[in-house]
Write a protein that holds these residues in place. Structure first.
Motif: not given
Lengths: 504, 340, 362
Positions: B71, B129, B132, B263
Motif C-alpha cells: 500500500i 503501511l 506509505m 494505492e
C-alpha cells in the motif's frame, strides 16, 4: 561404505520443543532397492523423511549420498542432489496447470517454453496412464489424479532416490498397481526407493527390505523374507502379539441385551461429505467403533452424527425422542461430545491456555452471558489436569507447548467436563506416545463401565479390538457390515473391509 | 461448455469476466451518453490520465499474485514526483538524472520492503503501511508547498504528443484532428507487455504464481520462496518508482497530495481485473483493463450530469464490491464442483 | 546472594515478557524523553476558556483529550483483529458517515440552525448515527464472515465510498451547529475543568471491561481467531462472532464520530478522522497484539493508542508539521515490527545465549 550403497544415514537426531522426534536413527538404502520405512503414527517416519528432503534440518548426524557426505538444507538442495519426494498430502500448486506442476522449479532456464512443456507432459501422462489433461488447472483434478501427477513429477526427475510418503492412501487398487509397476521399472534402472505406507500387503508386495522405527528410535533393519507380518506388527507396536490379545476385558455384547436402553439412534443419515445414508445406534454403556481404510468414510460418519458437516438427510433419536442435530451446538446440547480426528486443525486452540482449552466446550454450552468465574474455571482445570495426569507447567501454559499426548488429554478433558452421555473419539491415539495411548484406552473402558456410551475410531485395529464390543465396517463411504462377539478378529475385519460382505 | 469452464484456469476465468464487463460498460456509455465516447480521443485521454496508475496497478498485481500487498505505491508516487520536481526546478537538474532519482527511490524502497517481508517474515501490509507513512511524511519534509515544474527540458517532454496512426476525429471547426497519446502511455504499454511476458513466459514469472498459490508446496517443488517474495516486492517498488514518474510527467507538479489514494485505486483495479488477494491468481492484462474500467466509470459519472463528486467514490466501491462478491461466490462454487 | 539476584532477574524477565510491557515501556520512554529535554512538557495549568469556565490545559491534558477517539477505536479494532485476523481500514470513512448522519438528523435541511432550531434531541441523533454506523459495520462483517473476503480488502470498499456517502448524506453541505451545548461532547462541560472526551473514553473502557467480565466475548473472539475449525466443533458460530466484532467496531466508530463532530460543531468530509484507521491499527500492533488474530490484550491496545497520541503531541511540540508526522511514525512502526518479528527475536535470543554459553565454558 558398503558396495552398492546409495544413501546412508548415521545417528540422526531431531527434536522439536517438547518432543524428541528422532534419536540416533540409522538408515541404509542401496541402488535398485525398494525399502519400506515402517512405524506407527508418530514413530518418526515423516520427520526422518523431512530431514532427508531438507524441509527440516537435522540436529545431529551424517548423511552420505553416493559415497559423499552431504548437507541438505532445503528442498531445492535435495532436488539437485537427486532426491525427489512424493508426500502424503499434496504438495503441488493448485492454481497452476498440470504440466507446470510437473516441470516448475526444475531447470534453470529463464524462458518457459509452454509448447514443449505441454507436449512433454502430455506424453508422460499418457505413458503413466494418468487421466488428466496437461493444460488443465491442477485444482480441477481429483485428489487421486493430483497424487499421480506428483508421482509423475518425481519419477520424471531422473532421481537417484525416490521417496514415496504414503502415496497410496488416496489411490484405488488399479492406480496402486500402476504405481507398483512404475516402482519396479525404476528399480530396474537402479533408483533407490523409500516407501512409506500403512498397508502391510503393499509392503510385502513390492519391498525388498524393511526398516522399523518406534517412538523416534530405530528398531531394526530386516530383509523382507526374514520378517513375517506378525513379527513386523509386534516390532512396530513394541509388544508381543500374545500379550496384546489378553488385554481385552469385556466379552459382554451390550448390543444384544434388550434391557439396555438405546441412547442414540440415526436412520438414513448423510452429509455433504458424500457418505451413503447409513443407520446407526448405540446403547447405554456400549463401546462401538467404525473401521475401514483411510478415506472409507468412518470419520465422515461420526462427523455427521455430531453435525460437524452439514447434514443432508436422516432422522435422529436421542433417548427415543426425535431431535434435530444440524450444528455441533445441537449435538452438545443433546449430550453428545466429539473428539475430532485432526488434533491440530480441529481440536486444540493453540495459543490459548490449557485452562481455557479445557473449559471451552462447557463454557459454550453455558452460553455467552454466563462466563465461568475465574475460580470455577481454575478448579475445573485443576481437577481434570489431576485426573487425567496432564503434564503441564501450569493451567495457564499455552496448550501448543504441550506434547501431543498431553494436548489430546486436554481435549478429552474438555469433553468429559461437559458430562456427555455419548462420547465420540475419532483417532484419539493418533500421533501420541504409547503410554498415553494405553491411558486413553483404559479411560474409555472405565467411562463405559460408568454408563457412558462411546464410539471409538482408530486406524490401529488392535486398539479397536481391545476396546470395542461392536464394529461397523466401512468401505467406499458406505457401511458394509457389522461385527460383534466371535467375529471380532483381525482376519474377519480384514476380509470384511476387503470384500466378502458379512451379514449382521 | 461446462467442461471448458472447469478446465479454465482461475486467472483466465476472472479475466474473461473483466473483459466482458468492461466492454459492456463502454458500449453502454456510447449508447446512453452518446458521442463523447465514440471519439477515439476520449479513450486515449483516459489512457493519458491514467498511464501512471496503469503502471502502479501492474506493480500491485505482481505483489498480489505472489500473495502479498503493497500500500506504499501511492505515497511513493508523491515522494518521487516531489523529489524530481525539487531537483528539476530548485537545483536546475536535467531530465535523465531525475528519471534516475525516481528509479533509485523505487530500488531503495524495494530492497528495504522486500527484505523485511521476505527475510524477516513481517506482514506485507504493515511493512508497506510504514512505507506509505514514510513516503508521505518525507514528501512534506522535502517540500511542503505544491508547485508547477517549469524546467524547459521537462515541460517539452511533458507536452510531447505522439499521434496514433489512423485514429482521429473531426472537431467542431470541421478540421480533422489526429488522436494522440503522451509519452507516459507508451511507457505504460511497454511495461504492461513486459510484465505480461515476464509473468507468462519466464520461469521467474511462473514461480510468482506458484508462491502465491501455495507457499509450502512451492517450497517443496524446489522454488526459493524467500527470493521470489523478495523479487516481487523489489520489482513492484521499482515499477512504482517508474509509475510515480509517469504520473509526475502527466501532472507536471510536485505536491504532497500527488497520488492520493493511488494505492487503493491500484488495488481496486487489480481486483476488478481478476487478481485475487489470496494470491496465485491474476493477469496483467486484467489489471490494465481494471484501470480502464475504473477510469471509464469516472468518466461516465462526470458526463452523466451527476456532477456531485461523491458518485465516483460510490460507483467505484459498488463495482469493487460486486467483483469481490463474484470472485468469492465463483471460487466457492468451483470448489464445490471439484469435490463432486 | 546469587539466588536473590536470580529471583530478581526472573521477576524482571516475567515483567518483560508480559504483553502489556511493550506499550508501557514505549510510554515511559516517551515521557522520559520529554522529562529530559523539556520538563515544561508536564506543566498543567488551570485557566478559563472564552466562556469563562474553568479548564485544564497542558500537553498531558492534550494527550488524554485528543487520544480519546483513538482509544475508543482501538477497543473495537482489537476485537476485529482478534476474531478475523485482519483489520478494518474503513473506520475513518465510517466516522465521516456517522458524523454526517448525526448532523443531518440534528439539522434537517437547515444547515445553519440557531440554538433552538435543532430538529431533535442529541440523544435521538446519536442513536440514529449509532444504528447507521453499526449497519455499515455489519456490511463489512457480512463480506468478511459470509463471503470470506479478507478484512482489509472487504473494508477497502467502504474506505473508497465512505467519504462520498458522507457528503451525499448532507448534499455536500457543511452544516454548522451553533448550539453551544453540542460542543460539550468534544469540549468542556461548564464547571468541569476536565475535557469531556476523557470521560467518554473512560466510560467506553468501563463498558468494555464489564463486557469482558460478564460475557464470553473475549474467549470466543480469541478462540475463533486462533482456530476457526476447532471453535465451530466446540459449538461456536465463527461467522456470527466475526460479524459481531465488526458491529461492535461500528458502535465505537459512532462514539468517536460524536466526539470528532462535536469538537468542530461541524464536519469536513475529506479531512475528518483522516488516516485514523492507520493509527488505530498501529495502536493494536503497538499493544503487542498479533495482527494475524488470536490472543489479545485490550488494555495494551488502549495504552498503545495513548502512546501514539503522546508521540504526536511531542512531535508537534518540536514543531514538526502535521503532514510530516507520518515519516516519524513510520520509523517507530518499523522498529517495532522488526524487533517483535519472530525471526529477529530468535536471532537476538541466540546472540544473548552465545556469550552466556561461552562464559559457562570458561
Amino acid at each position: 561404505m558398503s558396495e552398492g550403497a546409495l544413501l546412508e544415514l548415521r545417528g540422526i537426531y531431531k527434536s522439536f520443543p517438547g518432543v524428541k522426534a528422532l534419536q540416533n536413527v540409522d538408515f541404509n538404502l542401496r541402488k535398485g532397492e525398494i525399502h519400506a520405512l515402517m512405524g506407527e503414527n508418530g514413530a518418526g517416519k515423516s520427520t526422518l523423511i523431512k530431514v532427508l528432503t531438507g524441509v527440516y534440518t537435522k540436529d545431529e548426524g551424517d548423511i552420505t549420498l553416493d559415497g559423499q557426505s552431504v548437507n541438505i538444507r532445503s528442498p531445492q538442495d535435495a532436488q539437485h542432489m537427486g532426491i525427489s519426494t512424493v508426500y502424503q498430502e499434496i504438495t503441488l500448486c493448485p492454481n497452476l496447470s498440470v504440466a507446470e506442476n510437473i516441470y516448475i522449479g526444475r531447470s534453470d532456464n529463464v524462458i518457459q517454453n509452454w509448447k514443449e512443456m505441454f507436449s512433454g507432459a502430455e506424453k508422460m501422462l499418457k505413458a503413466l496412464d494418468i487421466p488428466a489433461e496437461a493444460t488443465a488447472q491442477l485444482a480441477s483434478c481429483s485428489i487421486a489424479v493430483q497424487q499421480m501427477v506428483a508421482i509423475a513429477r518425481a519419477v520424471d526427475m531422473d532421481c537417484k532416490v525416490l521417496i514415496l510418503d504414503e502415496p497410496t492412501s488416496s489411490l484405488d487398487d488399479q492406480e496402486v498397481q500402476k504405481l507398483f509397476k512404475l516402482m519396479r521399472d525404476l528399480k530396474e534402472r537402479g533408483v533407490g526407493i523409500i516407501f512409506v505406507t500403512h498397508f502391510l500387503d503393499q509392503v510385502y508386495e513390492v519391498c525388498d527390505k524393511i526398516t522399523v522405527l518406534r517412538d523416534g528410535k530405530l528398531v531394526g533393519e530386516y530383509p523382507i523374507k526374514e520378517l513375517p507380518r506378525v513379527e513386523l506388527v509386534s516390532k512396530m507396536l513394541g509388544k508381543e502379539l500374545d500379550d496384546m490379545s489378553e488385554i481385552k476385558t469385556h466379552d459382554v455384547v451390550k448390543d444384544d441385551d434388550d434391557s439396555v436402553p438405546v441412547i442414540y439412534e440415526a436412520e438414513g443419515l448423510s452429509s455433504t461429505e458424500g457418505i451413503k445414508p447409513f443407520d446407526f445406534h448405540i446403547k447405554k454403556g456400549e463401546v462401538n467403533g467404525f473401521v475401514g481404510l483411510l478415506g472409507s468414510g468412518r470419520s465422515e460418519c461420526v462427523r455427521a452424527i455430531f453435525g460437524a458437516d452439514r447434514v443432508l438427510s436422516g432422522t435422529v433419536k436421542k433417548n427415543g425422542k426425535i431431535v434435530k442435530i444440524q450444528k455441533p451446538i445441537d449435538a452438545m446440547k443433546n449430550g453428545i461430545a466429539y473428539l475430532p480426528e485432526d488434533r491440530k486443525v480441529d481440536g486444540i486452540i493453540g495459543e490459548l491456555s490449557v485452562k481455557d482449552n479445557i473449559i471451552l466446550a462447557l463454557q459454550v454450552m453455558k452460553g455467552f452471558f454466563k462466563p465461568l468465574s475465574k475460580s470455577e474455571a481454575e478448579a475445573f482445570a485443576a481437577e481434570y489436569i489431576d485426573m487425567l495426569k496432564i503434564k503441564t507447567a501450569s493451567a495457564d501454559t499455552p496448550i501448543k507447548s504441550l506434547s501431543g499426548g498431553n494436548q489430546q488429554k486436554c481435549i478429552v478433558a474438555r469433553w468429559l467436563l461437559t458430562h456427555p452421555e455419548y462420547l465420540i473419539l475419532d483417532e484419539p491415539t493418533r500421533g501420541i506416545d504409547v503410554g498415553t495411548k494405553v491411558d486413553i484406552q483404559k479411560l474409555v473402558l472405565k467411562l463405559a463401565e460408568e454408563g457412558m456410551s462411546i464410539t471409538f475410531i482408530s486406524s490401529e485395529t488392535d486398539e479397536m479390538l481391545r476396546t470395542c464390543s461392536r464394529l461397523i465396517v466401512m468401505r467406499d463411504r458406505k457401511v458394509v457390515g457389522e461385527l460383534k462377539g466371535e467375529d471380532l478378529t483381525q482376519s474377519k475385519i480384514m476380509s470384511t473391509i476387503a470384500g466378502g460382505e458379512v451379514q449382521s | 461448455m461446462s467442461k471448458k469452464i472447469r478446465n479454465m484456469t482461475d486467472s483466465n476465468m476472472l479475466l474473461s469476466i473483466t473483459i466482458i464487463v468492461f466492454l459492456l460498460m463502454y458500449i453502454g456509455a456510447i449508447i446512453f451518453q452518446g458521442k463523447g465516447f465514440t471519439k477515439p480521443q476520449t479513450f486515449f485521454n483516459i489512457l493519458n490520465a491514467n498511464a501512471g496508475l496503469i503502471i502502479l496497478a501492474c506493480a500491485e498485481s505482481l505483489v498480489m499474485i505472489t500473495g502479498g500487498i503493497d500500500i506504499s505505491v501511492g505515497g511513493m508516487t508523491a515522494l518521487v514526483s516531489m523529489c524530481c520536481a525539487v531537483y528539476l526546478d530548485h537545483h536546475n537538474g536535467n531530465v535523465p538524472v531525475s528519471m534516475l532519482i525516481a528509479l533509485l527511490i523505487g530500488l531503495a524502497y524495494g530492497l528495504v520492503q522486500g527484505y523485511l517481508v521476505a527475510y524477516l517474515d513481517i506482514q506485507p501490509f504493515i511493512v508497506s503501511l510504514a512505507g506509505m507513512f514514510f513516503a508521505r511524511g518525507m514528501t512534506t519534509i522535502v517540500n511542503s508547498d505544491p508547485f508547477n515544474v517549469v524546467n524547459e527540458q521537462f515541460v517539452a517532454l511533458k507536452l510531447t504528443r505522439i499521434n496514433v496512426p489512423g485514429m482521429g476525429s473531426i472537431n467542431k471547426k470541421g478540421v480533422y484532428v489526429n488522436a494522440y497519446v503522451e509519452i507516459g502511455v507508451i511507457i505504460a504499454i511497454l511495461i504492461v507487455i513486459l510484465m505480461f511476458v515476464m509473468l507468462r513466459w519466464t520461469k521467474l514469472g511462473r514461480s510468482f504464481y506458484a508462491v502465491g498459490g501455495n507457499k509450502q508446496s512451492a517450497l517443496m517443488l524446489g522454488i526459493n520462496v524467500k527470493k521470489t517474495k523478495f523479487l516481487s516486492h523489489l520489482i513492484c517498488s521499482v515499477l512504482a518508482g517508474i509509475g510515480g514518474y509517469v504520473y509526475f510527467l502527466h501532472v507536471g507538479s510536485g505536491a504532497v497530495t500527488n497520488g492520493q489514494g493511488a494505492e487503493m485505486n491500484a488495488i481496486a483495479s487489480s481486483i476488478i481485473g481478476g487478481t485475487m488477494l489470496t494470491g496465485g491468481v491474476g493477469n496483467i492484462i486484467g489489471s490494465f483493463i481494471g484501470v480502464l474500467s475504473l477510469a471509464t466509470i469516472q468518466n461516465i459519472v462526470a458526463t452523466a450530469g451527476l456532477g456531485e463528486a461523491w458518485w465516483t467514490g460510490i460507483t467505484i466501491a459498488a463495482m469493487l464490491c460486486l467483483f469481490l462478491v463474484i470472485q468469492s461466490v465463483l471460487m466457492a462454487r468451483k470448489k464445490k464442483m471439484m469435490k463432486k | 546472594m546469587s539466588a536473590k539476584k536470580n529471583s530478581l532477574s526472573d521477576l524482571f524477565g516475567k515483567i518483560v515478557r508480559q504483553q502489556i510491557f511493550i506499550p508501557i515501556a514505549a510510554l515511559f520512554i516517551l515521557l522520559l524523553f520529554n522529562l529530559i529535554f523539556d520538563p515544561g512538557f508536564f506543566v498543567i495549568t488551570l485557566g478559563e476558556n472564552s466562556a469563562g469556565d474553568p479548564v485544564l490545559s497542558g500537553n498531558l491534558i492534550t494527550v488524554i483529550n485528543m487520544g480519546s477517539e483513538l482509544a475508543i477505536l482501538a477497543i473495537g479494532m482489537t476485537f476485529v483483529t482478534a476474531a478475523s485476523g485482519g483489520q478494518d481500514i474503513s473506520v475513518g470513512a465510517a466516522i465521516a458517515i456517522a458524523g454526517s448522519v448525526l448532523l443531518r438528523v440534528l439539522c434537517g435541511d437547515n444547515t445553519r440552525p440557531a440554538a433552538g432550531e435543532l430538529q431533535t434531541s442529541f440523544l435521538v441523533a446519536f442513536i440514529v448515527s449509532c444504528i447507521v454506523a453499526m449497519a455499515f459495520g455489519a456490511f463489512n462483517g457480512v463480506l468478511v464472515s459470509i463471503f470470506k473476503i479478507q478484512p482489509m480488502v472487504a473494508t477497502l470498499i467502504l474506505y473508497t465510498a465512505g467519504r462520498s456517502i458522507a457528503a451525499w448524506i448532507n448534499n455536500n453541505e457543511l452544516p454548522i451547529i451553533s448550539d453551544p451545548e453540542f460542543g460539550y461532547f468534544g469540549g468542556f462541560i461548564p464547571g468541569i475543568p476536565v475535557p469531556t472526551p476523557v470521560f467518554i473514553a473512560i466510560a467506553c473502557m468501563i463498558v468494555a471491561a464489564l463486557v469482558l467480565k460478564f460475557t464470553n466475548l473475549g474467549l470466543y473472539t480469541q478462540a475463533v481467531g486462533i482456530n476457526e475449525n476447532s471453535s465451530r466443533l466446540n459449538g461456536l458460530n465463527p461467522v456470527f462472532i466475526k460479524w459481531l466484532t465488526f458491529v461492535i467496531l461500528g458502535l465505537c466508530v459512532a462514539v468517536a464520530a460524536l466526539i470528532k463532530v462535536s469538537r468542530l460543531s461541524s464536519i469536513n468530509y475529506s479531512v475528518i478522522a483522516k488516516d485514523i484507521e492507520m493509527d488505530a491499527i498501529l495502536a493494536v500492533a503497538l499493544g503487542g497484539n498479533a495482527l494475524s488474530g488470536g490472543k489479545f490484550n485490550l488494555w495494551a491496545s488502549i495504552i498503545g493508542a495513548y502512546v501514539i497520541q503522546l508521540l504526536t503531541t511531542t512531535l508537534f511540540k518540536y514543531e514538526v508539521p502535521s503532514d510530516a508526522l507520518p515519516a516519524y511514525k513510520a520509523v517507530v512502526v518499523i522498529l517495532l515490527v522488526v524487533f517483535s518479528a519472530p525471526t529477529v527475536r530468535e536471532k537476538l535470543a541466540h546472540l544473548k545465549k552465545s556469550p552466556a554459553a561461552k562464559k559457562g565454558v570458561a
